[in-house]
Design a protein around this motif. Structure first.
Motif, PDB file in Angstrom:
ATOM      1  N   LEU A  10      45.148  39.897  52.850  1.00 19.37           N
ATOM      2  CA  LEU A  10      46.029  40.884  53.482  1.00 19.37           C
ATOM      3  C   LEU A  10      47.404  40.849  52.820  1.00 19.37           C
ATOM      4  N   GLY A  11      47.464  41.454  51.679  1.00 24.69           N
ATOM      5  CA  GLY A  11      48.710  41.529  50.947  1.00 24.69           C
ATOM      6  C   GLY A  11      48.651  42.689  49.967  1.00 24.69           C
ATOM      7  N   LEU A  12      49.812  43.178  49.590  1.00 23.82           N
ATOM      8  CA  LEU A  12      49.930  44.312  48.674  1.00 23.82           C
ATOM      9  C   LEU A  12      50.970  43.988  47.614  1.00 23.82           C
ATOM     10  N   PHE A  13      50.865  44.659  46.475  1.00 18.56           N
ATOM     11  CA  PHE A  13      51.877  44.433  45.453  1.00 18.56           C
ATOM     12  C   PHE A  13      52.060  45.690  44.617  1.00 18.56           C
ATOM     13  N   ALA A  50      53.994  52.274  52.694  1.00 14.83           N
ATOM     14  CA  ALA A  50      52.921  52.998  53.381  1.00 14.83           C
ATOM     15  C   ALA A  50      51.672  52.133  53.527  1.00 14.83           C
ATOM     16  N   GLY A  51      51.336  51.376  52.485  1.00 16.79           N
ATOM     17  CA  GLY A  51      50.182  50.489  52.560  1.00 16.79           C
ATOM     18  C   GLY A  51      50.380  49.379  53.575  1.00 16.79           C
ATOM     19  N   ALA A  52      51.588  48.825  53.610  1.00 20.61           N
ATOM     20  CA  ALA A  52      51.887  47.770  54.581  1.00 20.61           C
ATOM     21  C   ALA A  52      51.720  48.289  56.008  1.00 20.61           C
ATOM     22  N   GLU A  53      52.183  49.502  56.249  1.00 24.73           N
ATOM     23  CA  GLU A  53      52.031  50.081  57.588  1.00 24.73           C
ATOM     24  C   GLU A  53      50.561  50.200  57.968  1.00 24.73           C
ATOM     25  N   GLU A  54      49.721  50.602  57.009  1.00 23.05           N
ATOM     26  CA  GLU A  54      48.285  50.724  57.285  1.00 23.05           C
ATOM     27  C   GLU A  54      47.657  49.374  57.604  1.00 23.05           C
TER      28      GLU A  54
END
Length: 276
Positions: A26-29, A51-55
């Motif tokens: 559960l992480g984005l970059f 936006a991805g973090a919000e999802e």
């Protein structure tokens, strides 16, 4: 590197073993280039990250001044003006088990490494079809997440050709994307690129190149294309935020006779690198 507001030497940075970015992916970059101290397309990258973090239920809010200050601080610490940046938001520590409540304390890590000054001509490289199929996105659209097994396995498939780009076909047989790039090809005045619905990452550089193409009177068709459609092309190129626009010399045993669109779009890209 920069971790939760502090500059740390790489060997001194620490993450919790209970971080759900580590435990459950559960992480984005976002990866982007800094040109002479200027982070290119920063808003577009960070807005996609937000936006991805919000999802994913990760509470992260982008503030341009804050991120610019973090990047300047890290550039100074490393003595750099031109750099590769990975801005990473991990969910943060949690209990064992899948969490359904929001992640209120994400961990932000900014990685940086030196890059040479950008060139005036597009890089040229070879490409080849992968046997491994592109996996389906985990959600409604592919995110630039910690889920990188498909890409890793693809790289192992072509590890004896480290400079080449592997090109995925999706599970329905349509051309999709490269291991670390989006793909384009040209016939006449039309550029073709797979639709986002094929399961590709909607790359920030992909979006910017489509904009540049329209501004320079190219027709751009996004759709569902079979591998043989690319064999009818006059040229092919791939895009990502670090390599910019790279002309493809050959895809497997098929050689492309032209690089005219790649050169034109790269020249326009150059003019924008320290503005956007």
């Amino acid at each position: 590197m920069h971790i939760d507001g502090e500059i740390k030497k790489a060997g001194e940075a620490r993450l919790s073993v209970f971080d759900h970015g580590f435990m459950y992916g559960l992480g984005l970059f976002e990866t982007f280039r800094v040109y002479n101290g200027h982070p290119f397309l920063l808003d577009a990258h960070m807005e996609r990250l937000e936006a991805g973090a919000e999802e994913l239920g990760i509470v992260f809010h982008y503030e341009r001044k804050t991120v610019e200050a973090e990047i300047r601080q890290l550039l100074r610490a490393n003595g750099l003006q031109n750099a590769y940046v990975r801005y990473n938001v991990s969910a943060g520590p949690g209990d064992l088990g899948i969490q359904t409540t929001p992640y209120l304390e994400p961990v932000i890590v900014i990685y940086m490494k030196p890059l040479p000054a950008a060139g005036t001509e597009p890089v040229q490289k070879d490409a080849l079809w992968l046997q491994l199929r592109r996996n389906s996105p985990e959600g409604r659209e592919r995110m630039k997440s910690h889920h990188y097994m498909n890409n890793w396995l693809a790289r192992q498939e072509i590890k004896d050709q480290p400079e080449a780009e592997g090109i995925f076909i999706n599970d329905k047989g349509f051309a999709a994307e490269g291991i670390v790039s989006n793909i384009f090809w040209r016939r006449g005045n039309t550029l073709y690129t797979p639709a986002v619905d094929t399961g590709i990452l909607n790359g920030i550089t992909r979006q910017f190149v489509i904009q540049l193409a329209h501004e320079n009177d190219y027709i751009v068709e996004e759709g569902y294309f079979l591998p043989q459609d690319i064999k009818a092309a006059e040229e092919m190129f791939v895009t990502n935020s670090i390599q910019e626009i790279a002309a493809v010399r050959a895809l497997g045993d098929y050689c492309f006779p032209s690089h005219s669109a790649a050169r034109l779009l790269h020249s326009r890209y150059q003019k924008e690198r320290e503005k956007q």
